[in-house]
Motif scaffolding. Structure first.
Motif, mmCIF file in Angstrom:
data_model
loop_
_atom_site.group_PDB
_atom_site.id
_atom_site.type_symbol
_atom_site.label_atom_id
_atom_site.label_comp_id
_atom_site.label_asym_id
_atom_site.label_seq_id
_atom_site.Cartn_x
_atom_site.Cartn_y
_atom_site.Cartn_z
ATOM 1 N N ARG A 132 -1.034 16.976 19.558
ATOM 2 C CA ARG A 132 -0.027 18.019 19.730
ATOM 3 C C ARG A 132 0.931 18.082 18.542
ATOM 4 O O ARG A 132 1.404 19.147 18.158
ATOM 5 C CB ARG A 132 0.768 17.762 21.017
ATOM 6 C CG ARG A 132 1.711 18.890 21.400
ATOM 7 C CD ARG A 132 2.486 18.560 22.659
ATOM 8 N NE ARG A 132 3.429 17.497 22.459
ATOM 9 C CZ ARG A 132 4.662 17.655 21.981
ATOM 10 N NH1 ARG A 132 5.085 18.837 21.635
ATOM 11 N NH2 ARG A 132 5.469 16.628 21.842
ATOM 12 N N GLU A 133 1.218 16.935 17.937
ATOM 13 C CA GLU A 133 2.175 16.882 16.836
ATOM 14 C C GLU A 133 1.511 16.980 15.470
ATOM 15 O O GLU A 133 2.169 16.774 14.448
ATOM 16 C CB GLU A 133 2.976 15.593 16.930
ATOM 17 C CG GLU A 133 3.857 15.542 18.165
ATOM 18 C CD GLU A 133 4.483 14.180 18.380
ATOM 19 O OE1 GLU A 133 4.107 13.232 17.672
ATOM 20 O OE2 GLU A 133 5.334 14.070 19.267
ATOM 21 N N GLU A 135 -0.488 13.405 22.496
ATOM 22 C CA GLU A 135 0.717 13.632 21.692
ATOM 23 C C GLU A 135 0.398 13.646 20.201
ATOM 24 O O GLU A 135 0.980 14.424 19.445
ATOM 25 C CB GLU A 135 1.777 12.569 21.993
ATOM 26 C CG GLU A 135 2.492 12.798 23.285
ATOM 27 C CD GLU A 135 3.223 14.132 23.313
ATOM 28 O OE1 GLU A 135 4.031 14.405 22.398
ATOM 29 O OE2 GLU A 135 2.979 14.909 24.241
ATOM 30 N N TRP A 136 -0.497 12.782 19.753
ATOM 31 C CA TRP A 136 -0.874 12.754 18.337
ATOM 32 C C TRP A 136 -1.491 14.087 17.936
ATOM 33 O O TRP A 136 -1.180 14.634 16.874
ATOM 34 C CB TRP A 136 -1.841 11.599 18.081
ATOM 35 C CG TRP A 136 -2.205 11.449 16.648
ATOM 36 C CD1 TRP A 136 -1.447 10.903 15.661
ATOM 37 C CD2 TRP A 136 -3.442 11.843 16.050
ATOM 38 N NE1 TRP A 136 -2.140 10.943 14.478
ATOM 39 C CE2 TRP A 136 -3.359 11.515 14.689
ATOM 40 C CE3 TRP A 136 -4.593 12.442 16.543
ATOM 41 C CZ2 TRP A 136 -4.401 11.771 13.809
ATOM 42 C CZ3 TRP A 136 -5.622 12.693 15.663
ATOM 43 C CH2 TRP A 136 -5.523 12.356 14.316
ATOM 44 N N ILE A 174 3.215 19.428 13.178
ATOM 45 C CA ILE A 174 4.528 18.955 12.723
ATOM 46 C C ILE A 174 4.351 18.006 11.540
ATOM 47 O O ILE A 174 5.089 18.079 10.551
ATOM 48 C CB ILE A 174 5.282 18.268 13.876
ATOM 49 C CG1 ILE A 174 5.589 19.288 14.976
ATOM 50 C CG2 ILE A 174 6.565 17.607 13.387
ATOM 51 C CD1 ILE A 174 6.132 18.682 16.243
ATOM 52 N N ARG A 175 3.356 17.114 11.625
ATOM 53 C CA ARG A 175 3.092 16.207 10.501
ATOM 54 C C ARG A 175 2.637 16.973 9.271
ATOM 55 O O ARG A 175 3.024 16.644 8.151
ATOM 56 C CB ARG A 175 2.055 15.165 10.903
ATOM 57 C CG ARG A 175 2.564 14.116 11.862
ATOM 58 C CD ARG A 175 1.573 12.973 12.037
ATOM 59 N NE ARG A 175 0.245 13.420 12.406
ATOM 60 C CZ ARG A 175 -0.152 13.698 13.646
ATOM 61 N NH1 ARG A 175 0.717 13.561 14.634
ATOM 62 N NH2 ARG A 175 -1.379 14.073 13.895
#
Length: 134
Positions: free
Chosen positions: A72-73, A69-70, A76-77
């Motif tokens: 994958r995102e 998840e880190w 976004i960050r």
């Protein structure tokens, strides 16, 4: 909310203790197949209670999920960081514009504005309908 969380943790602890008590038999976990073990320089296996292997597998799964998840995102960050930078820049520009707008204007315009305010504030003579001087 706190009571619900406490109730959930008590139930989870009871289930995990029952799981550990039911799976105390020893199991051997091999990290490499038997055919490849001689090439790796020995036996790559661990012997442990089954519940420890199960708990380690759960922890490993949670860690893999967190990393997944880190990663994958990450975009976004990055987008959030870029927008925060743009917002800070726009706020600085607005502050500069406010200071520029509030600064004293040209002296001639300031004198004309002051005389216009004074003429509007003074009452006209009774019956005089002449336009204000320019």
């Amino acid at each position: 909310m706190r009571a619900i969380r406490l109730f959930f943790f008590v139930i989870l602890a009871a289930v995990l203790m029952l799981l550990a008590a039911a799976n105390r038999d020893l199991v051997t976990i091999s990290l490499l197949p038997q055919a490849l073990a001689p090439f790796a320089g020995g036996q790559w296996s661990l012997t442990m209670p089954a519940f420890v292997a199960l708990f380690l597998a759960m922890v490993f799964g949670v860690l893999v999920g967190l990393v997944w998840e880190w990663l994958r995102e990450a975009h976004i960050r990055a987008e959030s960081s870029r927008r925060a930078h743009d917002l800070a820049q726009l706020q600085r520009e607005v502050g500069d514009l406010r200071r520029t707008h509030a600064a004293p204007r040209d002296d001639v315009l300031a004198i004309l504005d002051e005389s216009a305010r004074k003429s509007a504030a003074t009452p006209t003579a009774s019956g005089a309908t002449l336009p204000a001087p320019r």
